[in-house]
Scaffold this active site. Structure first.
Site, PDB file in Angstrom:
ATOM      1  N   LYS A  13      -6.895  17.168  57.486  1.00  0.00           N
ATOM      2  CA  LYS A  13      -7.625  18.339  57.985  1.00  0.00           C
ATOM      3  C   LYS A  13      -9.042  17.981  58.448  1.00  0.00           C
ATOM      4  O   LYS A  13      -9.469  18.421  59.522  1.00  0.00           O
ATOM      5  CB  LYS A  13      -7.678  19.403  56.884  1.00  0.00           C
ATOM      6  N   ARG A  88     -11.299  29.487  51.422  1.00  0.00           N
ATOM      7  CA  ARG A  88     -10.306  28.752  50.643  1.00  0.00           C
ATOM      8  C   ARG A  88      -9.538  29.657  49.679  1.00  0.00           C
ATOM      9  O   ARG A  88      -8.687  29.202  48.934  1.00  0.00           O
ATOM     10  CB  ARG A  88     -10.940  27.574  49.908  1.00  0.00           C
ATOM     11  N   ARG A 127      -3.053   5.386  48.636  1.00  0.00           N
ATOM     12  CA  ARG A 127      -4.353   4.959  49.146  1.00  0.00           C
ATOM     13  C   ARG A 127      -5.046   3.985  48.181  1.00  0.00           C
ATOM     14  O   ARG A 127      -5.056   4.210  46.977  1.00  0.00           O
ATOM     15  CB  ARG A 127      -5.207   6.226  49.320  1.00  0.00           C
ATOM     16  N   ARG A 161      -8.566   5.664  43.563  1.00  0.00           N
ATOM     17  CA  ARG A 161      -9.469   6.690  43.035  1.00  0.00           C
ATOM     18  C   ARG A 161      -8.741   7.540  42.012  1.00  0.00           C
ATOM     19  O   ARG A 161      -7.563   7.841  42.188  1.00  0.00           O
ATOM     20  CB  ARG A 161      -9.950   7.600  44.170  1.00  0.00           C
ATOM     21  N   ARG A 172      -3.734  19.099  42.714  1.00  0.00           N
ATOM     22  CA  ARG A 172      -4.473  19.622  43.867  1.00  0.00           C
ATOM     23  C   ARG A 172      -3.556  20.484  44.746  1.00  0.00           C
ATOM     24  O   ARG A 172      -3.992  21.499  45.301  1.00  0.00           O
ATOM     25  CB  ARG A 172      -5.063  18.461  44.686  1.00  0.00           C
TER      26      ARG A 172
END
Ligand SMILES: [Zn+2]
Length: 219
Positions: A13, A88, A127, A161, A172
């Site tokens: 996004k 949001r 990642r 991370r 999330r």
């Protein structure tokens, strides 16, 4: 053009918002930038937000809404804007509508970036970052280093991370489903939503987004 961009974490996004805003010559207004600007300029809202953040608490909607309203009153938004990360949740969406109505304007569209949930998990959980340089980014499947765990560019150690783990990504996504997805339904009732696939290369997704917005503008 006045647009809201929505999509789950991992949909790209932020990248799309940046490129789209440039393509459409409208300001990109992200919640992250709003917070950073207000906090660095020590505005009353910024100080209030910082107070909550320092205590590890969520910043209340009124504060975020206040920052967004201030930003939307800046003259560069006269030709439109692209909102990224705001609203949001439903309370923020309703506050935005009230603000726009008071200004005598309306949204032109809500662009919903769609990506399958398993793909989101794969993208984020794979990642790996370099401890020496945050710009050295890898992916265990899509962009692996020559030697596992070692940065190609500088030999630094690669790490994941803590909020990129599969568990963290699922959490999330859960938050996105419960808090943000209701705004898509809310905007759908106003006939504002266009959903596009966020799969593929960045420029392919951008083209898809531009085509969809132009089709919408043409009615
Ligand atoms: Zn490195």
């Amino acid at each position: 053009m006045r647009i809201v961009l929505v999509g789950p974490p991992g949909a790209g996004k932020g990248t799309q918002a940046h490129v789209l805003a440039k393509t459409l010559s409208i300001p990109h207004i992200s919640t992250g930038d709003l917070f950073r600007a207000n906090i660095s300029q020590s505005t009353p809202l910024g100080l209030e937000a910082k107070g909550y953040m320092d205590k590890g608490q969520l910043v209340p909607d009124e504060v975020t809404i206040g920052m967004a309203k201030d930003r939307l009153l800046q003259p560069d938004t006269a030709q439109g804007f692209l909102l990224d990360g705001f609203p949001r949740n439903l309370a923020q969406a309703k506050a935005l509508d009230e603000h726009l109505a008071a200004e005598g304007i309306t949204l032109d569209g809500v662009l919903d970036l769609e990506v399958p949930e398993d793909e989101v998990v794969k993208r984020i959980a794979g990642r790996r970052l370099c401890r020496n340089n945050g710009a050295h980014v890898y992916h265990v499947d899509y962009n692996p280093p020559a030697v596992a765990g070692v940065c190609d560019e500088c030999g630094g150690e690669l790490y994941q991370r803590s909020d990129d783990t599969e568990d963290a990504v699922r959490t999330r996504l859960e938050v996105y489903h419960t808090e943000t997805e209701p705004i898509i339904e809310y905007y759908a009732q106003q006939n504002l939503v266009t959903t596009i696939s966020a799969l593929g290369k960045v420029d392919e997704v951008t083209q898809r987004a531009v085509d969809a917005l132009q089709a919408r503008a043409a009615g």
